[in-house]
Motif scaffolding. Structure first.
Motif, PDB file in Angstrom:
ATOM      1  N   GLU A 173     -12.634   3.906   5.574  1.00  0.00           N
ATOM      2  CA  GLU A 173     -12.884   4.581   4.299  1.00  0.00           C
ATOM      3  C   GLU A 173     -13.606   5.903   4.541  1.00  0.00           C
ATOM      4  N   PHE A 174     -13.358   6.896   3.664  1.00  0.00           N
ATOM      5  CA  PHE A 174     -14.127   8.133   3.710  1.00  0.00           C
ATOM      6  C   PHE A 174     -14.565   8.520   2.309  1.00  0.00           C
ATOM      7  N   THR A 175     -15.533   9.403   2.235  1.00  0.00           N
ATOM      8  CA  THR A 175     -16.014   9.929   0.962  1.00  0.00           C
ATOM      9  C   THR A 175     -15.599  11.389   0.853  1.00  0.00           C
ATOM     10  N   ILE A 176     -15.983  12.026  -0.233  1.00  0.00           N
ATOM     11  CA  ILE A 176     -15.706  13.457  -0.373  1.00  0.00           C
ATOM     12  C   ILE A 176     -16.352  14.225   0.774  1.00  0.00           C
ATOM     13  N   GLU A 177     -17.551  13.808   1.154  1.00  0.00           N
ATOM     14  CA  GLU A 177     -18.281  14.495   2.221  1.00  0.00           C
ATOM     15  C   GLU A 177     -17.658  14.266   3.587  1.00  0.00           C
ATOM     16  N   THR A 178     -17.075  13.093   3.823  1.00  0.00           N
ATOM     17  CA  THR A 178     -16.526  12.779   5.149  1.00  0.00           C
ATOM     18  C   THR A 178     -15.000  12.826   5.181  1.00  0.00           C
ATOM     19  N   ARG A 179     -14.408  13.394   4.141  1.00  0.00           N
ATOM     20  CA  ARG A 179     -12.951  13.427   4.049  1.00  0.00           C
ATOM     21  C   ARG A 179     -12.300  14.066   5.278  1.00  0.00           C
ATOM     22  N   ASN A 180     -12.870  15.166   5.743  1.00  0.00           N
ATOM     23  CA  ASN A 180     -12.293  15.882   6.880  1.00  0.00           C
ATOM     24  C   ASN A 180     -12.814  15.392   8.228  1.00  0.00           C
ATOM     25  N   ALA A 181     -13.769  14.477   8.183  1.00  0.00           N
ATOM     26  CA  ALA A 181     -14.314  13.926   9.432  1.00  0.00           C
ATOM     27  C   ALA A 181     -14.748  12.480   9.188  1.00  0.00           C
ATOM     28  N   PRO A 182     -13.759  11.565   8.990  1.00  0.00           N
ATOM     29  CA  PRO A 182     -14.093  10.155   8.769  1.00  0.00           C
ATOM     30  C   PRO A 182     -14.967   9.606   9.890  1.00  0.00           C
ATOM     31  N   LEU A 183     -15.783   8.637   9.557  1.00  0.00           N
ATOM     32  CA  LEU A 183     -16.730   8.074  10.522  1.00  0.00           C
ATOM     33  C   LEU A 183     -16.025   7.012  11.378  1.00  0.00           C
ATOM     34  N   TRP A 184     -15.187   7.499  12.292  1.00  0.00           N
ATOM     35  CA  TRP A 184     -14.402   6.599  13.139  1.00  0.00           C
ATOM     36  C   TRP A 184     -15.277   5.656  13.953  1.00  0.00           C
ATOM     37  N   GLU A 185     -16.479   6.099  14.266  1.00  0.00           N
ATOM     38  CA  GLU A 185     -17.375   5.286  15.089  1.00  0.00           C
ATOM     39  C   GLU A 185     -17.685   3.942  14.422  1.00  0.00           C
ATOM     40  N   THR A 186     -17.647   3.892  13.089  1.00  0.00           N
ATOM     41  CA  THR A 186     -17.910   2.641  12.385  1.00  0.00           C
ATOM     42  C   THR A 186     -16.841   1.607  12.710  1.00  0.00           C
TER      43      THR A 186
ATOM     44  N   PRO B  25     -16.462   0.452   5.798  1.00  0.00           N
ATOM     45  CA  PRO B  25     -17.070   1.312   4.776  1.00  0.00           C
ATOM     46  C   PRO B  25     -17.385   2.704   5.294  1.00  0.00           C
ATOM     47  N   ALA B  26     -17.531   3.643   4.372  1.00  0.00           N
ATOM     48  CA  ALA B  26     -17.795   5.049   4.719  1.00  0.00           C
ATOM     49  C   ALA B  26     -19.279   5.270   4.968  1.00  0.00           C
ATOM     50  N   CYS B  27     -19.777   4.629   6.006  1.00  0.00           N
ATOM     51  CA  CYS B  27     -21.173   4.803   6.407  1.00  0.00           C
ATOM     52  C   CYS B  27     -21.231   4.726   7.924  1.00  0.00           C
ATOM     53  N   THR B  28     -22.338   5.126   8.491  1.00  0.00           N
ATOM     54  CA  THR B  28     -22.496   5.058   9.938  1.00  0.00           C
ATOM     55  C   THR B  28     -22.593   3.599  10.380  1.00  0.00           C
ATOM     56  N   PRO B  29     -22.279   3.307  11.640  1.00  0.00           N
ATOM     57  CA  PRO B  29     -22.252   1.913  12.098  1.00  0.00           C
ATOM     58  C   PRO B  29     -23.533   1.143  11.816  1.00  0.00           C
ATOM     59  N   ASP B  30     -24.683   1.802  11.943  1.00  0.00           N
ATOM     60  CA  ASP B  30     -25.953   1.109  11.742  1.00  0.00           C
ATOM     61  C   ASP B  30     -26.251   0.802  10.285  1.00  0.00           C
ATOM     62  N   LYS B  31     -25.504   1.411   9.366  1.00  0.00           N
ATOM     63  CA  LYS B  31     -25.717   1.186   7.936  1.00  0.00           C
ATOM     64  C   LYS B  31     -24.831   0.065   7.390  1.00  0.00           C
ATOM     65  N   VAL B  32     -23.928  -0.451   8.225  1.00  0.00           N
ATOM     66  CA  VAL B  32     -23.069  -1.550   7.794  1.00  0.00           C
ATOM     67  C   VAL B  32     -23.925  -2.797   7.580  1.00  0.00           C
TER      68      VAL B  32
ATOM     69  N   ALA C 220     -17.954  -0.890  -1.451  1.00  0.00           N
ATOM     70  CA  ALA C 220     -18.947  -0.209  -2.280  1.00  0.00           C
ATOM     71  C   ALA C 220     -20.367  -0.584  -1.874  1.00  0.00           C
ATOM     72  N   ALA C 221     -20.523  -1.786  -1.321  1.00  0.00           N
ATOM     73  CA  ALA C 221     -21.843  -2.263  -0.898  1.00  0.00           C
ATOM     74  C   ALA C 221     -22.066  -2.086   0.603  1.00  0.00           C
ATOM     75  N   ASN C 222     -21.193  -1.327   1.272  1.00  0.00           N
ATOM     76  CA  ASN C 222     -21.315  -1.044   2.711  1.00  0.00           C
ATOM     77  C   ASN C 222     -21.113  -2.265   3.598  1.00  0.00           C
ATOM     78  N   PHE C 223     -20.213  -3.149   3.175  1.00  0.00           N
ATOM     79  CA  PHE C 223     -19.809  -4.272   4.012  1.00  0.00           C
ATOM     80  C   PHE C 223     -18.411  -4.007   4.567  1.00  0.00           C
ATOM     81  N   VAL C 224     -18.134  -4.532   5.754  1.00  0.00           N
ATOM     82  CA  VAL C 224     -16.769  -4.535   6.266  1.00  0.00           C
ATOM     83  C   VAL C 224     -16.001  -5.601   5.494  1.00  0.00           C
ATOM     84  N   SER C 225     -14.830  -5.228   4.979  1.00  0.00           N
ATOM     85  CA  SER C 225     -14.005  -6.153   4.215  1.00  0.00           C
ATOM     86  C   SER C 225     -12.888  -6.703   5.094  1.00  0.00           C
TER      87      SER C 225
END
Length: 255
Positions: A127-140, A168-175, A228-233
């Motif tokens: 997933e990406f957000t408006i902010e990460t649209r051009n650079a999705p957080l692949w590391e997650t 989710p569209a967050c860094t790995p440590d935020k999952v 939406a709650a930053n969980f892997v689905s």
């Protein structure tokens, strides 16, 4: 374990590099067969009226002028015909594949085709957000996917089931964790038709998407709510789409 990787974003997509890294964290026998061009939204289409062009782009890396479905068939039944893959990984898609996305998604279709061919198959999307649209957080995805895949494979994947994983569209440590979910449903108001005109004044149209001003709260237990709650689905999807409840009612109606 021999792993076949594919996607729908194309052979040069950043997410394909990510899926290969995930596969190599599990095995050193990894093969990549992906579409020559972007095939997003082609669903489970199969090329029957056009020839498939195969191009070797590197060791164990092949591009197919076709769909994700074509790629999985070519990979398992032609390129790897002497020793079939043990696992199919499709992705990592640029953007989530949840709710109604699973009907349109070429990423899901690549995994579905693997399942049809009798292979354990996973679809992975970031997933990406408006902010990460051009650079999705692949590391997650890269961080969390290998362990999830190992655990699911150890437990065993039913023959007619695809495992759909969304990060989710967050860094790995935020999952916050990993949850098993069901397919959600979105407000269909996000679809729109964009009318334009070419240089000669003739109209043409784009199917587009827009953000809904007031979004519905996703139902608890769905893929939408998990992200939406930053969980892997993790959503198991069945090939058999029969509506058993309605079938029973319909049988009485038509008796």
């Amino acid at each position: 374990m021999r792993i076949l990787c594919t996607n729908d974003d194309g052979i040069h997509a950043p997410g394909l590099k990510t899926i290969e890294q995930i596969a190599r964290a599990i095995s050193d026998d990894v093969w990549v067969v992906a579409p020559e061009l972007d095939q997003s939204g082609v669903s489970h289409s199969l090329s029957l009226n056009d020839p498939l062009r195969l191009r070797e782009v590197g060791p164990r890396h092949f591009a197919v002028r076709g769909t994700p479905t074509d790629c999985v068939i070519m990979g398992s039944r032609f390129i790897l015909k002497d020793k079939a893959p043990d696992l199919v990984l499709s992705g990592v898609n640029r953007g989530r594949n949840v709710a109604e996305d699973v009907v349109y998604s070429g990423t899901i279709a690549g995994a579905l085709e693997g399942t049809i061919l009798g292979l354990p198959s996973f679809a992975l999307s970031q997933e990406f957000t408006i902010e990460t649209r051009n650079a999705p957080l692949w590391e997650t995805a890269r961080t969390h996917a290998p362990d999830i895949i190992r655990k699911v494979m150890a437990a065993g994947v039913p023959k007619n089931t695809v495992v759909n994983i969304n990060f989710p569209a967050c860094t790995p440590d935020k999952v916050k964790g990993v949850v098993v979910t069901r397919q959600g449903k979105r407000n269909p108001g996000f679809l729109r038709i964009d009318e334009r005109h070419d240089g000669r004044g003739n109209p043409y149209y784009w199917i587009g998407f827009e953000r809904i001003k007031v979004e519905d709260m996703p139902a608890e237990g769905t893929d939408l709510a998990a992200l939406a709650a930053n969980f892997v689905s993790v959503t198991p999807l069945k090939l058999d789409r029969t509506d058993e409840t309605f079938s029973a009612a319909l049988a009485n109606t038509l008796a």
